[in-house]
Motif scaffolding. Structure first.
Motif, PDB file in Angstrom:
ATOM      1  N   GLU A 188       9.766  -1.434  10.179  1.00  0.00           N
ATOM      2  CA  GLU A 188       8.697  -0.778   9.435  1.00  0.00           C
ATOM      3  C   GLU A 188       7.584  -1.750   9.090  1.00  0.00           C
ATOM      4  O   GLU A 188       6.404  -1.436   9.219  1.00  0.00           O
ATOM      5  CB  GLU A 188       9.262  -0.127   8.159  1.00  0.00           C
ATOM      6  N   ARG A 189       7.962  -2.971   8.661  1.00  0.00           N
ATOM      7  CA  ARG A 189       6.908  -3.918   8.275  1.00  0.00           C
ATOM      8  C   ARG A 189       6.107  -4.378   9.473  1.00  0.00           C
ATOM      9  O   ARG A 189       4.897  -4.524   9.396  1.00  0.00           O
ATOM     10  CB  ARG A 189       7.512  -5.097   7.525  1.00  0.00           C
TER      11      ARG A 189
ATOM     12  N   LEU B 292       3.757  -1.545  10.329  1.00  0.00           N
ATOM     13  CA  LEU B 292       2.728  -1.305   9.310  1.00  0.00           C
ATOM     14  C   LEU B 292       1.710  -2.437   9.249  1.00  0.00           C
ATOM     15  O   LEU B 292       0.665  -2.290   8.618  1.00  0.00           O
ATOM     16  CB  LEU B 292       3.373  -1.093   7.935  1.00  0.00           C
ATOM     17  N   LYS B 293       2.038  -3.575   9.896  1.00  0.00           N
ATOM     18  CA  LYS B 293       1.037  -4.646   9.948  1.00  0.00           C
ATOM     19  C   LYS B 293      -0.185  -4.204  10.736  1.00  0.00           C
ATOM     20  O   LYS B 293      -1.281  -4.707  10.552  1.00  0.00           O
ATOM     21  CB  LYS B 293       1.641  -5.902  10.585  1.00  0.00           C
ATOM     22  N   GLU B 294       0.017  -3.252  11.658  1.00  0.00           N
ATOM     23  CA  GLU B 294      -1.116  -2.668  12.369  1.00  0.00           C
ATOM     24  C   GLU B 294      -1.864  -1.770  11.399  1.00  0.00           C
ATOM     25  O   GLU B 294      -1.280  -0.855  10.834  1.00  0.00           O
ATOM     26  CB  GLU B 294      -0.617  -1.813  13.541  1.00  0.00           C
ATOM     27  N   GLU B 295      -3.160  -2.028  11.238  1.00  0.00           N
ATOM     28  CA  GLU B 295      -3.949  -1.222  10.309  1.00  0.00           C
ATOM     29  C   GLU B 295      -3.942   0.252  10.717  1.00  0.00           C
ATOM     30  O   GLU B 295      -3.999   1.147   9.891  1.00  0.00           O
ATOM     31  CB  GLU B 295      -5.399  -1.732  10.276  1.00  0.00           C
TER      32      GLU B 295
ATOM     33  N   VAL C 203      -1.673   2.057  11.890  1.00  0.00           N
ATOM     34  CA  VAL C 203      -0.439   2.810  11.658  1.00  0.00           C
ATOM     35  C   VAL C 203      -0.428   3.313  10.225  1.00  0.00           C
ATOM     36  O   VAL C 203      -0.530   2.530   9.282  1.00  0.00           O
ATOM     37  CB  VAL C 203       0.800   1.930  11.908  1.00  0.00           C
ATOM     38  N   SER C 204      -0.334   4.610  10.044  1.00  0.00           N
ATOM     39  CA  SER C 204      -0.382   5.130   8.682  1.00  0.00           C
ATOM     40  C   SER C 204       1.023   5.341   8.126  1.00  0.00           C
ATOM     41  O   SER C 204       1.218   5.359   6.927  1.00  0.00           O
ATOM     42  CB  SER C 204      -1.172   6.428   8.635  1.00  0.00           C
ATOM     43  N   LYS C 205       2.010   5.516   8.991  1.00  0.00           N
ATOM     44  CA  LYS C 205       3.355   5.745   8.498  1.00  0.00           C
ATOM     45  C   LYS C 205       4.357   5.255   9.542  1.00  0.00           C
ATOM     46  O   LYS C 205       4.162   5.462  10.736  1.00  0.00           O
ATOM     47  CB  LYS C 205       3.576   7.237   8.262  1.00  0.00           C
ATOM     48  N   ALA C 206       5.402   4.609   9.077  1.00  0.00           N
ATOM     49  CA  ALA C 206       6.484   4.229   9.985  1.00  0.00           C
ATOM     50  C   ALA C 206       7.771   4.393   9.201  1.00  0.00           C
ATOM     51  O   ALA C 206       7.953   3.761   8.159  1.00  0.00           O
ATOM     52  CB  ALA C 206       6.327   2.790  10.454  1.00  0.00           C
TER      53      ALA C 206
ATOM     54  N   ASP D 151       0.856  -1.185   0.000  1.00  0.00           N
ATOM     55  CA  ASP D 151       0.000   0.000   0.000  1.00  0.00           C
ATOM     56  C   ASP D 151       0.895   1.238   0.000  1.00  0.00           C
ATOM     57  O   ASP D 151       2.093   1.164   0.207  1.00  0.00           O
ATOM     58  CB  ASP D 151      -0.935   0.003   1.210  1.00  0.00           C
TER      59      ASP D 151
ATOM     60  N   ARG E 125       1.064   3.631   2.013  1.00  0.00           N
ATOM     61  CA  ARG E 125       1.056   4.357   3.268  1.00  0.00           C
ATOM     62  C   ARG E 125       2.390   5.000   3.589  1.00  0.00           C
ATOM     63  O   ARG E 125       2.468   6.008   4.246  1.00  0.00           O
ATOM     64  CB  ARG E 125       0.687   3.398   4.409  1.00  0.00           C
ATOM     65  N   ASN E 126       3.472   4.368   3.112  1.00  0.00           N
ATOM     66  CA  ASN E 126       4.783   4.803   3.608  1.00  0.00           C
ATOM     67  C   ASN E 126       5.578   5.625   2.598  1.00  0.00           C
ATOM     68  O   ASN E 126       6.761   5.815   2.770  1.00  0.00           O
ATOM     69  CB  ASN E 126       5.590   3.566   4.000  1.00  0.00           C
TER      70      ASN E 126
END
Lengths: 56, 795
Positions: free
Chosen positions: B63-64, B67-70, B72-75, A49, A51-52
């Motif tokens: 980061e992965r 980001l597995k947490e829905e 979380v929008s950015k890491a 996605d 997002r990042n």
């Protein structure tokens, strides 16, 4: 010699383009994590996605 | 609770942490509110410093996993600075949960407030980078035009074309010089206003005079213009300045990381019974502070409620926790091990023991003469020489030889340009940047730019014992007679406790010990477990109600170290003895330093016999036991008064003043916050080899810096007479300048090639200190046996 009249402006313009590109890259934070960028290029999966993808 | 310690590098992805882990984070860090930054879209951004990020795998894992947490929008991990920025939806996930996820992966994260870090200096960095870019652009383009002029000199270029090219050069160079030269002009102005002169004065003079004179020459349609020299000079000098700044800012971010990791909020119990997070600085005497198990006590105070064990190792050097109960005094910096405590604040801020130590440190730092780096020392006498020579050239040609003033000034400018310290300006920073990154790859952080230079100078090495030469963690003394099953059972009980001895017992029992259920912890005393065959107890001699002369079953040795006892129904109790083992490579590192001709000293707050044993095991002749922080400080000052150049290696709060007083100081990353703050070099890992590696790198760097200076001077020795004689054309000046700078940079790069390198010509490679054979050999000779491994080695 008349070639100089357009070659010199072209040379200056290209140089200025490079300078502008550098300043843009700096402003958008591309030099903030040089070590990280070197590794990120090797990651296999692009984040599925979007997002990042923003740097800020 | 899977809280791992140490490098989680390249750990596999984990499932989300459970509620317990999240609660543990809450307990460790306290409320996070001060660090949360609201985004316009309702999301929250949290900035964290993360320990243990070392490679690309770490970035990807962290980061992965996040980001597995829905929610979380950015890491985004920054590998260079070891920081992490997470943006998440506060409705759906708690920040503690995210930090617990990192804990599970093995990364310790601590939130920080980015506004509190010096953002202004970042701006200055960027300003310098922009100046460098502009100078680079101008240098390339003006050089292009100048090459055309030089080529034209030997062909058919007419004066009209030449002047046109000079005008275009002026158009590019003049604005560029005024923009990119500002860092030098500002600094030179400041120096002149203060009645001093620094290296920036001749630089500014050379650049401005060369530019001004070239404009004048262009107006006259003369043959030579020095625009290219002026901008190239600026470009190379800016590279040096930028690298210098980068080395410093790396050191600075290491220092900020240290202080940032220590700054956690204090949880204060208000009179109405509610809890509130406060900055450590706003806590006052008389308040009540709540300290959960597993976190540091933030204040000096008296225990009001709760029974626990307190680990004061970082303050006193004593490696075993001490039982506390209401009425007992505790000190800031100690770790609360087993149960929550409520503490009345007796002293906060200036009144604490910590502040007292800090005062000692400050005083020691003031007494320490300000170290003048080699670059500053050279600049101090070089700048006047440059001025004098340029002036002499002008006087010689104008008055002596009767040349017109324009030509005399041109020669004078050529001398200025040639002597200008391009290569000198690059000589130190390039080496420092490379040395810094070579050390960083090995987990060694430099916190000050001049640390390397000082480290290369040392002739004496002073070690602290607990936590520096030793691991600072108890290890079970192998007891041949003990039944492995008993050890495993005892370890199963001990698994319920955070007490260091319990952990050591679990570690000794090997992998696969199943923690037993329903173990009850009696804080400050021991553990109880109701088995089928009756009550099992694990704890101190007093807890088991044993007589002072009780004889353990199965004998066991009679060393006088820390111990725990294990009592089972119907059988004689078993005694487990522990010792503080030396770091695996301590003996090898000490022996190598002795081979290099260092004087080794050992200072410890521990008991005489223990210190004597360690000293003899390592072959250290000069040692002192039972020494106070003030005593350590005086010891270091006496050494310096005697003309020695001591380096201090220590980890405890009690070492901090001595660290500040030493010429250069090193501290392990596991040390007390204040020691890491006081130290110039902080190293990670369980080995002592980084101290040796840092020393070797410092020596290598010093040698390269000296070579670079030699190269720069050699270049001056050849070209200055030419310039003085008036033979230097702009072409020659530019070529000489560029080539000397490139030679210096190339020479500095050699430091990066010798990865993990060692002394030149030395037979041992850097790796030898950490290889498994070496550590196995050293493990075979534990301290408690009092054997002398150095004796066998030196034979």
């Amino acid at each position: 010699m008349s070639g100089l009249l357009y070659l010199i402006p072209i040379a200056l313009l290209l140089g200025a383009l490079g300078l502008a590109a550098f300043l843009w890259a700096m402003r958008s934070g591309q030099f903030e994590d040089l070590d990280g960028a070197a590794h990120r290029v090797l990651f296999e999966d692009d984040t599925p996605d979007d997002r990042n993808h923003d740097n800020h | 609770m899977g809280t791992l310690v140490g490098g989680g590098c390249c750990a596999p992805l984990v499932e989300g942490p459970d509620a317990d882990a999240t609660d543990a984070v809450r307990g460790r860090l306290g409320p996070l509110d001060p660090y949360l930054i609201a985004e316009p879209d309702g999301h929250i951004t949290l900035n964290m410093m993360v320990e243990g990020i070392t490679c690309g795998g770490c970035i990807s894992t962290i980061e992965r996993s996040l980001l597995k947490e829905e929610a979380v929008s950015k890491a985004r991990v920054n590998l260079s600075t070891g920081r992490l920025k997470v943006t998440y939806d506060p409705e759906r996930v708690a920040p503690e949960h995210l930090i617990a996820t990192l804990d599970l992966l093995g990364y310790r994260a601590v939130p920080y407030d980015p506004a509190a870090l010096q953002e202004g200096r970042d701006q200055e960095d960027k300003q310098l980078l922009r100046a460098m870019a502009v100078a680079g652009f101008a240098a390339a383009n003006v050089m292009l035009l100048s090459v055309a002029v030089w080529a034209g000199t030997y062909q058919d270029m007419g004066p009209a074309t030449r002047t046109l090219l000079h005008w275009i050069s002026a158009l590019v160079a003049v604005p560029a010089v005024f923009y990119a030269g500002r860092p030098f002009f500002d600094s030179a102005l400041t120096a002149i206003r203060a009645g001093r002169t620094n290296m920036d004065v001749p630089i500014s003079l050379a650049v401005l005079l060369a530019t001004g004179m070239s404009v004048f020459q262009t107006l006259r349609a003369a043959e030579h213009a020095y625009f290219d020299s002026a901008v190239t000079l600026l470009f190379f000098l800016l590279i040096g300045r930028f690298l210098d700044r980068r080395a410093r800012s790396k050191a600075r971010s290491a220092a900020e990381q240290m202080t940032g990791l220590s700054a956690t909020a204090v949880t204060v119990l208000l009179p109405d019974g509610s809890l509130q997070a406060m900055a450590p600085s706003s806590v006052e005497a008389g308040m009540t502070v709540f300290v959960p198990a597993g976190s540091r006590i933030p204040v000096d105070g008296t225990v009001l409620q709760g029974q626990s064990d307190v680990d004061a190792q970082l303050i006193t050097g004593e490696s075993l926790p001490e039982a506390v109960r209401p009425g007992i005094s505790v000190f800031a910096g100690a770790m609360n091990v087993s149960a929550p405590l409520k503490i009345r604040v007796d002293a906060a801020g200036e009144g604490t023991l910590l502040a007292e130590i800090a005062r000692l440190m400050e005083a020691a730092e003031q007494r320490r003469a300000r170290y003048v780096g080699i670059a500053d020392a050279v600049a101090r006498w070089y700048a006047p020489v440059v001025h004098t020579m340029a002036l002499a050239a002008f006087i010689f040609w104008f008055f002596g030889m009767g040349l017109i003033w324009q030509d005399s000034l041109m020669i004078s400018i050529a001398v200025l340009i040639i002597t200008c310290p391009c290569a000198l300006g690059l000589a130190v920073p390039v080496v420092q940047v490379i040395a810094c990154s070579r050390l960083m790859r090995q987990g060694i952080l430099l916190k000050s730019g001049s640390a390397l230079e000082r480290l290369a100078d040392i002739d004496t090495l002073v070690f602290d014992k607990t936590g520096t030469l030793t691991k600072g963690q108890p290890v079970l003394v192998p007891n041949q007679d003990a039944d492995p099953d008993d050890i495993r059972r005892a370890a199963g009980i001990a698994a319920a406790s955070l007490h260091p001895l319990s952990r050591a017992l679990v570690a000794a029992a090997g992998p696969g010990v199943a923690p037993l259920d329903d173990v009850r912890e009696v804080p400050g005393a021991g553990l109880e477990w109701q088995g089928r065959d009756g009550l099992h107890r694990l704890g101190s001699r007093a807890f088991l109600k044993l007589a002072e002369d009780a004889v353990p079953s199965g004998g066991g040795d009679s060393t006088s170290g820390p111990e725990i006892w294990y009592a089972r129904p119907g059988q004689a109790p078993i005694r487990f003895a522990f010792m503080d083992a030396l770091r695996d490579d301590a003996a090898a590192v000490v022996a190598e330093f002795k081979r290099l001709g260092m004087d080794i000293h050992l200072l410890s707050g521990d008991r005489d016999d223990v210190v004597a044993q360690t000293a003899s095991a390592l072959g250290i002749d000069a040692w002192e036991a039972r020494i106070t922080p003030d005593g350590k400080l005086r010891y270091l000052e006496d050494l310096r008064a005697a003309g020695r150049k001591p380096a201090m290696v220590g980890d405890g709060l009690n070492d901090a003043p001595a660290l500040a007083a030493a010429l250069v100081s090193l501290s392990p990353a596991s040390g007390a916050d204040i020691s890491r703050t006081a130290a110039d070099v902080v190293f990670q890992g369980s080995h002592l080899a980084p101290v040796l590696e840092a020393y070797h790198t410092a020596r290598d760097a010093e040698r390269l810096v000296k070579q670079n200076f030699a190269l720069a001077f050699l270049y001056n020795a050849v070209t200055v007479p030419l310039a003085f004689a008036g033979f230097v054309t702009p072409l020659l000046a530019a070529v000489a300048m560029s080539s000397s700078s490139i030679v210096v940079i190339g020479n500095a790069l050699r430091l990066g090639w010798r990865r993990g390198g060692n002394s030149p010509g030395g037979k041992s490679s850097g790796r030898g200190w950490t290889d498994s054979a070496g550590s196995a050999r050293l493990k075979a000779t534990p301290v408690s046996m009092g054997s002398d491994p150095s004796g066998s080695r030196s034979a």
